[in-house]
Design a protein around this motif. Structure first.
Motif, PDB file in Angstrom:
ATOM      1  N   LEU A  22      74.213  47.651 -55.138  1.00 47.12           N
ATOM      2  CA  LEU A  22      73.864  47.347 -54.008  1.00 47.12           C
ATOM      3  C   LEU A  22      72.230  48.346 -53.951  1.00 47.12           C
ATOM      4  O   LEU A  22      71.489  47.834 -53.480  1.00 47.12           O
ATOM      5  N   THR A  23      72.188  49.305 -54.222  1.00 49.15           N
ATOM      6  CA  THR A  23      70.753  49.767 -54.493  1.00 49.15           C
ATOM      7  C   THR A  23      70.351  49.522 -55.467  1.00 49.15           C
ATOM      8  O   THR A  23      68.496  49.682 -55.037  1.00 49.15           O
ATOM      9  N   ALA A  24      70.178  48.800 -56.967  1.00 50.48           N
ATOM     10  CA  ALA A  24      69.519  48.348 -57.283  1.00 50.48           C
ATOM     11  C   ALA A  24      68.510  46.713 -56.906  1.00 50.48           C
ATOM     12  O   ALA A  24      67.445  46.868 -56.655  1.00 50.48           O
ATOM     13  N   VAL A  25      69.416  46.907 -55.812  1.00 53.59           N
ATOM     14  CA  VAL A  25      68.973  45.297 -55.004  1.00 53.59           C
ATOM     15  C   VAL A  25      67.728  45.391 -53.980  1.00 53.59           C
ATOM     16  O   VAL A  25      67.334  44.809 -53.168  1.00 53.59           O
ATOM     17  N   HIS A  26      68.089  46.854 -53.617  1.00 53.57           N
ATOM     18  CA  HIS A  26      66.993  47.553 -52.307  1.00 53.57           C
ATOM     19  C   HIS A  26      66.230  47.792 -52.907  1.00 53.57           C
ATOM     20  O   HIS A  26      64.974  47.308 -52.415  1.00 53.57           O
ATOM     21  N   PHE A  27      66.298  48.371 -54.232  1.00 52.63           N
ATOM     22  CA  PHE A  27      65.129  48.990 -54.710  1.00 52.63           C
ATOM     23  C   PHE A  27      64.372  47.789 -55.120  1.00 52.63           C
ATOM     24  O   PHE A  27      62.964  48.264 -55.421  1.00 52.63           O
ATOM     25  N   ALA A  28      64.390  47.222 -55.829  1.00 51.37           N
ATOM     26  CA  ALA A  28      64.180  45.496 -56.406  1.00 51.37           C
ATOM     27  C   ALA A  28      63.094  45.275 -54.814  1.00 51.37           C
ATOM     28  O   ALA A  28      62.194  44.819 -55.224  1.00 51.37           O
ATOM     29  N   ALA A  29      63.937  44.841 -53.900  1.00 44.24           N
ATOM     30  CA  ALA A  29      63.430  43.977 -52.670  1.00 44.24           C
ATOM     31  C   ALA A  29      62.828  44.742 -51.750  1.00 44.24           C
ATOM     32  O   ALA A  29      62.035  44.533 -51.092  1.00 44.24           O
ATOM     33  N   LYS A  30      62.545  46.463 -52.481  1.00 49.02           N
ATOM     34  CA  LYS A  30      62.011  47.377 -51.739  1.00 49.02           C
ATOM     35  C   LYS A  30      60.343  47.169 -51.825  1.00 49.02           C
ATOM     36  O   LYS A  30      59.644  47.225 -50.981  1.00 49.02           O
ATOM     37  N   SER A  31      60.586  46.881 -53.200  1.00 46.74           N
ATOM     38  CA  SER A  31      58.817  46.559 -53.799  1.00 46.74           C
ATOM     39  C   SER A  31      58.326  45.897 -53.215  1.00 46.74           C
ATOM     40  O   SER A  31      57.374  46.087 -52.545  1.00 46.74           O
ATOM     41  N   VAL A  32      59.415  45.158 -53.024  1.00 47.08           N
ATOM     42  CA  VAL A  32      58.132  43.494 -52.676  1.00 47.08           C
ATOM     43  C   VAL A  32      58.364  43.365 -51.737  1.00 47.08           C
ATOM     44  O   VAL A  32      56.911  43.651 -51.263  1.00 47.08           O
ATOM     45  N   ARG A  33      58.708  44.255 -50.407  1.00 47.98           N
ATOM     46  CA  ARG A  33      58.350  44.420 -49.215  1.00 47.98           C
ATOM     47  C   ARG A  33      57.235  45.201 -48.925  1.00 47.98           C
ATOM     48  O   ARG A  33      56.311  45.154 -48.234  1.00 47.98           O
ATOM     49  N   GLN A  34      57.036  46.734 -49.761  1.00 51.01           N
ATOM     50  CA  GLN A  34      55.831  47.396 -50.103  1.00 51.01           C
ATOM     51  C   GLN A  34      54.695  46.687 -50.447  1.00 51.01           C
ATOM     52  O   GLN A  34      53.700  46.735 -49.752  1.00 51.01           O
ATOM     53  N   ALA A  35      54.687  45.304 -51.734  1.00 46.99           N
ATOM     54  CA  ALA A  35      53.302  45.104 -52.044  1.00 46.99           C
ATOM     55  C   ALA A  35      52.717  43.321 -51.221  1.00 46.99           C
ATOM     56  O   ALA A  35      52.331  43.901 -50.363  1.00 46.99           O
ATOM     57  N   SER A  40      49.040  41.687 -46.815  1.00 48.39           N
ATOM     58  CA  SER A  40      49.428  40.697 -46.401  1.00 48.39           C
ATOM     59  C   SER A  40      48.721  41.397 -44.328  1.00 48.39           C
ATOM     60  O   SER A  40      47.898  40.585 -43.964  1.00 48.39           O
ATOM     61  N   VAL A  41      49.262  42.495 -44.453  1.00 48.68           N
ATOM     62  CA  VAL A  41      48.302  43.488 -43.405  1.00 48.68           C
ATOM     63  C   VAL A  41      47.731  44.013 -43.243  1.00 48.68           C
ATOM     64  O   VAL A  41      46.996  44.906 -41.938  1.00 48.68           O
ATOM     65  N   GLY A  42      47.661  45.575 -44.378  1.00 52.27           N
ATOM     66  CA  GLY A  42      47.313  46.106 -44.296  1.00 52.27           C
ATOM     67  C   GLY A  42      48.583  47.649 -44.101  1.00 52.27           C
ATOM     68  O   GLY A  42      48.925  47.705 -42.980  1.00 52.27           O
ATOM     69  N   SER A  43      47.535  48.876 -45.176  1.00 55.27           N
ATOM     70  CA  SER A  43      48.490  49.602 -44.900  1.00 55.27           C
ATOM     71  C   SER A  43      48.489  50.689 -43.426  1.00 55.27           C
ATOM     72  O   SER A  43      48.642  51.549 -42.929  1.00 55.27           O
ATOM     73  N   GLU A  44      46.986  50.146 -42.483  1.00 52.87           N
ATOM     74  CA  GLU A  44      46.823  50.949 -41.256  1.00 52.87           C
ATOM     75  C   GLU A  44      47.725  50.551 -40.420  1.00 52.87           C
ATOM     76  O   GLU A  44      48.070  50.980 -39.268  1.00 52.87           O
ATOM     77  N   ASN A  45      48.537  49.251 -40.608  1.00 53.49           N
ATOM     78  CA  ASN A  45      49.210  48.423 -40.072  1.00 53.49           C
ATOM     79  C   ASN A  45      51.030  48.812 -39.484  1.00 53.49           C
ATOM     80  O   ASN A  45      52.232  48.489 -39.127  1.00 53.49           O
ATOM     81  N   LEU A  46      51.438  50.614 -40.737  1.00 59.33           N
ATOM     82  CA  LEU A  46      52.188  50.656 -40.931  1.00 59.33           C
ATOM     83  C   LEU A  46      53.019  51.474 -39.787  1.00 59.33           C
ATOM     84  O   LEU A  46      54.164  50.774 -39.082  1.00 59.33           O
ATOM     85  N   PRO A  47      52.365  51.973 -38.832  1.00 63.07           N
ATOM     86  CA  PRO A  47      53.177  52.515 -37.830  1.00 63.07           C
ATOM     87  C   PRO A  47      53.788  51.397 -36.763  1.00 63.07           C
ATOM     88  O   PRO A  47      55.015  51.536 -36.021  1.00 63.07           O
ATOM     89  N   TRP A  48      53.569  50.411 -37.050  1.00 61.35           N
ATOM     90  CA  TRP A  48      53.773  49.199 -36.044  1.00 61.35           C
ATOM     91  C   TRP A  48      54.708  48.219 -36.028  1.00 61.35           C
ATOM     92  O   TRP A  48      55.607  48.193 -35.547  1.00 61.35           O
ATOM     93  N   VAL A  49      54.677  48.680 -37.599  1.00 64.19           N
ATOM     94  CA  VAL A  49      55.969  47.543 -38.000  1.00 64.19           C
ATOM     95  C   VAL A  49      57.317  48.795 -37.769  1.00 64.19           C
ATOM     96  O   VAL A  49      58.391  48.586 -38.154  1.00 64.19           O
ATOM     97  N   TYR A  50      56.908  49.939 -38.261  1.00 65.66           N
ATOM     98  CA  TYR A  50      57.941  51.340 -37.709  1.00 65.66           C
ATOM     99  C   TYR A  50      58.628  51.199 -36.436  1.00 65.66           C
ATOM    100  O   TYR A  50      59.651  50.923 -35.903  1.00 65.66           O
ATOM    101  N   LEU A  51      57.559  50.822 -36.107  1.00 64.98           N
ATOM    102  CA  LEU A  51      58.233  50.413 -34.441  1.00 64.98           C
ATOM    103  C   LEU A  51      58.840  49.705 -33.673  1.00 64.98           C
ATOM    104  O   LEU A  51      59.715  49.216 -33.199  1.00 64.98           O
TER     105      LEU A  51
END
Length: 206
Positions: A22-35, A40-51
């Protein structure tokens, strides 16, 4: 040395490898999410996706709580795992469109999917282990998650370097398919101590 009592080894190792997967899949998928999100959107827009994640999570978790009250945890885990696999494959296809909204949708989906999956896992473990077992086994099981996080990162690096970032999702989906088999083996393990609910306790003391 591991704190396992006689007869508990098989159960503990099954939980260990389930959490590792479960955690191996998540961390692999998380690396794709961050990249993909940063590109695509830029780090300055991270607060909006958190919201957005917080807003979408509330009704989703409410719906899951309703389902958890009606169905067995093992059944929900099996269905959830298959939906997780389908989601990873679907986003692999969508990322081929090269659209910014896909990265946003993936960020939100992965956050909810993993939160529910982890909640299901520990609910399942808590249901099948008595309090004494839980105190001894949960640390050992949690170590599987630590190892899985390392393996997930290595998997993402290897796949990204070989064929590209989004292909990590396909590999992660393939690894996730191992989880239902382990869940079924745990469910039918002879060394589990199921917690008694109110109905069972009432029947015992009548």
């Amino acid at each position: 040395m591991l704190g396992l009592h006689p007869g508990e080894g098989a159960l503990a190792w099954k939980f260990f490898f389930a959490f590792l997967i479960l955690t191996a899949v998540h961390f692999a998928a998380k690396s794709v999410r961050q990249a993909t999100y940063i590109d695509s959107v830029g780090s300055e827009n991270l607060p909006w996706v958190y919201l957005a994640l917080a807003v979408v999570s509330l009704p989703t978790l409410f719906l899951y709580a309703r389902l958890a009250a009606r169905f067995k945890v093992a059944a929900l885990m099996l269905v959830g795992t298959l939906l997780h696999v389908l989601g990873l494959v679907a986003f692999f296809v969508l990322f081929g469109l090269d659209q910014a909204w896909v990265a946003v949708a993936y960020y939100i989906w992965l956050g909810m999917a993993f939160a529910i999956a982890v909640s299901q896992f520990w609910s399942f473990a808590n249901q099948l282990c008595d309090p004494r077992q839980a105190r001894r086994l949960f640390g050992f099981i949690g170590a599987g998650g630590l190892l899985g996080s390392v393996l997930g990162g290595l998997m993402a690096i290897a796949v990204t370097g070989a064929v590209g970032t989004r292909y990590t999702l396909l590999v992660a989906a393939g690894v996730m398919l191992l989880l239902p088999a382990i869940i079924l083996m745990i469910e039918h393990s002879p060394s589990i101590h199921r917690r008694e609910g109110p109905d069972e306790l009432e029947t015992r003391y009548k």
